[in-house]
Design an enzyme around this catalytic site. Structure first.
Site, PDB file in Angstrom:
ATOM      1  N   SER A  50      -9.458   1.007  -0.130  1.00  0.00           N
ATOM      2  CA  SER A  50      -8.808   1.868  -1.129  1.00  0.00           C
ATOM      3  C   SER A  50      -9.868   2.723  -1.811  1.00  0.00           C
ATOM      4  CB  SER A  50      -8.110   1.004  -2.175  1.00  0.00           C
ATOM      5  OG  SER A  50      -9.085   0.329  -2.960  1.00  0.00           O
ATOM      6  N   ASP A  82      -6.835   3.394   2.637  1.00  0.00           N
ATOM      7  CA  ASP A  82      -5.585   2.996   2.001  1.00  0.00           C
ATOM      8  C   ASP A  82      -5.300   3.934   0.820  1.00  0.00           C
ATOM      9  OD1 ASP A  82      -3.389   1.325   1.585  1.00  0.00           O
ATOM     10  OD2 ASP A  82      -4.493  -0.029   0.253  1.00  0.00           O
ATOM     11  N   HIS A  83      -4.104   4.463   0.756  1.00  0.00           N
ATOM     12  CA  HIS A  83      -3.686   5.328  -0.359  1.00  0.00           C
ATOM     13  C   HIS A  83      -4.631   6.486  -0.653  1.00  0.00           C
ATOM     14  CE1 HIS A  83      -0.210   2.935  -1.482  1.00  0.00           C
ATOM     15  NE2 HIS A  83      -0.949   1.863  -1.306  1.00  0.00           N
ATOM     16  N   ASP A 104      -1.400   9.683   0.797  1.00  0.00           N
ATOM     17  CA  ASP A 104      -0.297   9.203  -0.025  1.00  0.00           C
ATOM     18  C   ASP A 104       0.181  10.307  -0.960  1.00  0.00           C
ATOM     19  OD1 ASP A 104       1.479   8.013  -1.692  1.00  0.00           O
ATOM     20  OD2 ASP A 104       0.174   6.378  -2.334  1.00  0.00           O
ATOM     21  N   HIS A 178       3.484  -3.170  -5.270  1.00  0.00           N
ATOM     22  CA  HIS A 178       2.119  -3.696  -5.247  1.00  0.00           C
ATOM     23  C   HIS A 178       1.929  -4.785  -6.301  1.00  0.00           C
ATOM     24  CE1 HIS A 178       1.327   0.354  -3.357  1.00  0.00           C
ATOM     25  NE2 HIS A 178       0.821  -0.483  -2.481  1.00  0.00           N
ATOM     26  N   GLY A 179       0.979  -5.657  -6.056  1.00  0.00           N
ATOM     27  CA  GLY A 179       0.602  -6.635  -7.072  1.00  0.00           C
ATOM     28  C   GLY A 179       1.326  -7.967  -6.950  1.00  0.00           C
ATOM     29  N   ALA A 211       3.137  -6.044   0.573  1.00  0.00           N
ATOM     30  CA  ALA A 211       3.750  -7.090   1.397  1.00  0.00           C
ATOM     31  C   ALA A 211       3.119  -8.472   1.217  1.00  0.00           C
ATOM     32  CB  ALA A 211       3.700  -6.670   2.865  1.00  0.00           C
ATOM     33  N   SER A 212       2.349  -8.652   0.149  1.00  0.00           N
ATOM     34  CA  SER A 212       1.816  -9.998  -0.099  1.00  0.00           C
ATOM     35  C   SER A 212       2.951 -10.944  -0.466  1.00  0.00           C
ATOM     36  CB  SER A 212       0.790  -9.973  -1.242  1.00  0.00           C
ATOM     37  OG  SER A 212      -0.468  -9.556  -0.745  1.00  0.00           O
ATOM     38  N   ASP A 254      -3.121  -7.341   0.194  1.00  0.00           N
ATOM     39  CA  ASP A 254      -4.294  -7.330  -0.672  1.00  0.00           C
ATOM     40  C   ASP A 254      -4.190  -8.445  -1.719  1.00  0.00           C
ATOM     41  OD1 ASP A 254      -6.534  -6.769  -2.102  1.00  0.00           O
ATOM     42  OD2 ASP A 254      -5.912  -4.810  -2.816  1.00  0.00           O
TER      43      ASP A 254
END
Ligand code: G3H
Ligand code: 13P
Ligand code: ZN
Length: 307
Positions: A50, A82-83, A104, A178-179, A211-212, A254
């Protein structure tokens, strides 16, 4: 083994109904843990960087760490941005040797997202580099990525977007974020929307961000040893398997890496307060990354032995 393009990986994943894990990397221990897991499972890998990671480690360090990792493995490995938030950052990492970039433009309006993505595609394709774009918006806050709310991807817009930009893969918003705090109530993803997008874009690889799974094992461990990670909730692993059979070829992870490392380090600090040798906690943190990534590859993504 030199860095590879995602092209062949995704073609095989698409037809095989499995996905390639795209793991965020920020330092040596994370890279080593992921590569070791990939080796053990004989799985192709995507390592992604990132803007925050680039700032933290420095691009030269990332490239040199990757060079070292590649000397020790014959796995197909993609190095992905990433992004990417601008044409300039995509151009810079392409010049440095990345084999895949994400532009992105999801925060922009439809036409502006198309124009920016098209500009990156033109530059990247001339240099044989893969381009992931995003349409729709994920809620959640990270260092460089933030949005208040989800805007789900419209299937017809997705078709028009892919046609007009020429992008190679598309990140879609179907309810992930995210997160560590992805769902307030029961986890829910809009699979109908995903299947609709996938059927309108046959043979086209989709990407799932956020997707965590926020593995309870690590949340509990972090909290047991002084952490405050409450009400954390991720994407159930069976949801990811289902996504992988609906055109999703790349699954981004992540937060699970962050939680695994933090949990193990917290435990170490609490159990052995007299120790102060970083190798004694960074080593086990690296092991936790290896084990967690190995589990994802084998039991969730299905990319074991797909070299
Ligand atoms: O999608 C965001 C990734 O988890 C990277 O996060 O910008 O804090 O490095 P970061
Ligand atoms: P998580 O926060 O769910 O790990 O998502 C990571 C991601 O999408 C990186 O682009
Ligand atoms: Zn993301």
């Amino acid at each position: 083994m030199p860095l590879t393009s995602p092209r062949e990986m995704f073609e095989r994943a698409y037809h095989g109904g499995y996905a390639i894990g795209a793991f965020n990397v920020n330092n040596m221990e994370i890279i080593q843990g992921i590569i070791k897991a990939g080796e053990e499972e004989r799985s192709p890998l995507i390592l992604q960087v990132s803007a925050g990671a680039r700032k933290y480690a420095g691009q030269t360090y990332i490239m040199k760490l990757m060079e070292a990792a590649l000397q020790e493995t014959d796995l197909p490995v993609v190095l992905h941005l990433d992004h990417g938030q601008s044409f300039e950052i995509c151009r810079d990492v392409i010049q440095a040797g990345f084999t895949s970039v994400m532009i992105d433009g999801s925060h922009l309006d439809f036409e502006a997202n198309i124009a920016l993505t098209r500009q990156v595609v033109d530059y990247a394709h001339d240099r044989g580099v893969w381009v992931e774009a995003e349409l729709g918006r994920l809620a959640g806050v990270e260092d460089e990525v933030s949005s208040e709310e989800n805007v789900f991807t419209d299937p017809d817009e997705a078709v028009e977007f892919v046609e007009r930009t020429g992008c190679d893969s598309l990140a879609v918003a179907i309810g992930t974020s995210h997160g560590a705090y992805k769902f307030k109530g029961e986890p829910r993803l809009d699979f109908e929307r995903l299947e609709n997008i996938s059927s309108k874009l046959p043979n086209f690889p989709l990407v799932l961000h956020g997707a965590s799974s926020v593995l309870p094992e690590f949340v509990e461990m972090a909290n047991r040893y002084g952490g405050k990670v409450s009400d954390a909730k991720g994407v159930p692993e069976d949801f990811l398997r289902r996504a992988a059979s609906s055109g999703v070829c790349k699954i981004n992870i992540d937060t699970d890496i962050r939680l695994a490392m933090t949990a193990v380090i917290r435990r170490f600090f609490q159990e052995t307060p007299e120790e102060f040798d970083p190798r004694k906690y960074l080593g086990p943190a690296r092991e936790a990354v290896r084990e967690m990534v190995g589990h994802k590859i084998k039991n969730v993504l299905g990319s074991s032995n797909k070299m």
